[in-house]
Every structure is written in structure tokens, then in C-alpha cells.
Design a protein around this motif. Structure first.
Motif, PDB file in Angstrom:
ATOM      1  N   TYR A  29     -72.478 -58.100 -72.328  1.00 48.84           N
ATOM      2  CA  TYR A  29     -71.153 -57.947 -72.933  1.00 48.84           C
ATOM      3  C   TYR A  29     -70.117 -58.064 -71.817  1.00 48.84           C
ATOM      4  O   TYR A  29     -70.378 -57.693 -70.669  1.00 48.84           O
ATOM      5  N   HIS A  30     -68.941 -58.532 -72.151  1.00 46.99           N
ATOM      6  CA  HIS A  30     -67.858 -58.706 -71.184  1.00 46.99           C
ATOM      7  C   HIS A  30     -66.644 -57.924 -71.690  1.00 46.99           C
ATOM      8  O   HIS A  30     -66.280 -58.033 -72.859  1.00 46.99           O
ATOM      9  N   ALA A  31     -66.031 -57.139 -70.817  1.00 43.36           N
ATOM     10  CA  ALA A  31     -64.849 -56.362 -71.199  1.00 43.36           C
ATOM     11  C   ALA A  31     -63.691 -56.729 -70.283  1.00 43.36           C
ATOM     12  O   ALA A  31     -63.872 -56.947 -69.085  1.00 43.36           O
ATOM     13  N   SER A  62     -75.119 -55.247 -69.935  1.00 40.68           N
ATOM     14  CA  SER A  62     -75.958 -55.701 -71.044  1.00 40.68           C
ATOM     15  C   SER A  62     -76.018 -54.686 -72.181  1.00 40.68           C
ATOM     16  O   SER A  62     -76.498 -54.995 -73.263  1.00 40.68           O
ATOM     17  N   HIS A  63     -75.515 -53.482 -71.939  1.00 42.99           N
ATOM     18  CA  HIS A  63     -75.508 -52.432 -72.966  1.00 42.99           C
ATOM     19  C   HIS A  63     -74.068 -52.109 -73.347  1.00 42.99           C
ATOM     20  O   HIS A  63     -73.266 -51.699 -72.502  1.00 42.99           O
ATOM     21  N   PHE A  64     -73.759 -52.254 -74.627  1.00 45.19           N
ATOM     22  CA  PHE A  64     -72.396 -52.062 -75.122  1.00 45.19           C
ATOM     23  C   PHE A  64     -71.855 -50.672 -74.768  1.00 45.19           C
ATOM     24  O   PHE A  64     -70.760 -50.553 -74.222  1.00 45.19           O
ATOM     25  N   GLU A  65     -72.601 -49.620 -75.083  1.00 43.88           N
ATOM     26  CA  GLU A  65     -72.117 -48.250 -74.858  1.00 43.88           C
ATOM     27  C   GLU A  65     -71.916 -47.965 -73.372  1.00 43.88           C
ATOM     28  O   GLU A  65     -70.962 -47.293 -72.988  1.00 43.88           O
ATOM     29  N   ALA A  66     -72.811 -48.475 -72.517  1.00 43.00           N
ATOM     30  CA  ALA A  66     -72.668 -48.278 -71.068  1.00 43.00           C
ATOM     31  C   ALA A  66     -71.424 -48.999 -70.558  1.00 43.00           C
ATOM     32  O   ALA A  66     -70.697 -48.472 -69.702  1.00 43.00           O
ATOM     33  N   ALA A  70     -68.164 -47.242 -68.804  1.00 42.49           N
ATOM     34  CA  ALA A  70     -67.706 -47.682 -67.483  1.00 42.49           C
ATOM     35  C   ALA A  70     -66.235 -48.078 -67.524  1.00 42.49           C
ATOM     36  O   ALA A  70     -65.469 -47.758 -66.606  1.00 42.49           O
ATOM     37  N   CYS A  71     -65.816 -48.739 -68.586  1.00 40.35           N
ATOM     38  CA  CYS A  71     -64.399 -49.102 -68.744  1.00 40.35           C
ATOM     39  C   CYS A  71     -63.532 -47.856 -68.831  1.00 40.35           C
ATOM     40  O   CYS A  71     -62.485 -47.769 -68.188  1.00 40.35           O
TER      41      CYS A  71
END
Length: 94
Positions: A29-31, A62-66, A70-71
Motif C-alpha cells: 500500500y502507498h500513503a 504491505s499491511h494496511f493497518e501498519a 506509521a502515518c
């Protein structure tokens, strides 16, 4: 890339727009986020994390919740305590 979730994160010193994108099967995933400082005079501004101008950042995981956690940590470090998070996504899927 397709947008998965969009959030407005309110901190003691800024308003931040956070978008989480899905890059495709097997990819992380990219934020991306961009923050705008609060106006002077707001009663809860944290002087130790004063934001003078717009700021931005990017993270991947690679993990959405992680990735989301972090964000949130990075935003809080840069702009003060998180007061509110609002999910403004067009759909509430995850």
C-alpha cells in the motif's frame, strides 16, 4: 494505483489530508499526506511542534493497518497530537 481510503487528520498544529492507495496485487500500500498549519491564535497549539508552512510525506507498507499507524505516528511527530481523524472516503470498504 487506485485510492482506497482518504482521511482528514486534525492535530494540535495542522490539518492533514491522508490518502492511502492500493498499488495492485502483491505490491505494498502507498500513503501520501499533505498538512496545512493552523492559524495563529488557536488555543491548543503545541509550541514544541509549531508548523510554519505546508508539509508532506509518503510511506509504503504491505499491511494496511501498519501503514496507517506509521502515518499517524509521523504526522503526530511533525504536527502535534492528533485530535480527530475523519474517514472521508467515497466508500467505507477496506
Amino acid at each position: 494505483m487506485s485510492e482506497l481510503k482518504t482521511y482528514v487528520v486534525e492535530t494540535t498544529n495542522a490539518f492533514v489530508t491522508l490518502a492511502v492507495l492500493e498499488q495492485g496485487k502483491g505490491r505494498p500500500y502507498h500513503a501520501e499526506y499533505i498538512g496545512t498549519p493552523r492559524f495563529a491564535g488557536y488555543s491548543e497549539i503545541d509550541d514544541s511542534k509549531q508548523v510554519a508552512e505546508e508539509f508532506d510525506g509518503q510511506l509504503e507498507d504491505s499491511h494496511f493497518e501498519a501503514l496507517l499507524a506509521a502515518c499517524h505516528r509521523e504526522i503526530a511527530e511533525r504536527a502535534g497530537e492528533i485530535i480527530n481523524i475523519e474517514d472521508t472516503s467515497s466508500s467505507n470498504e477496506n
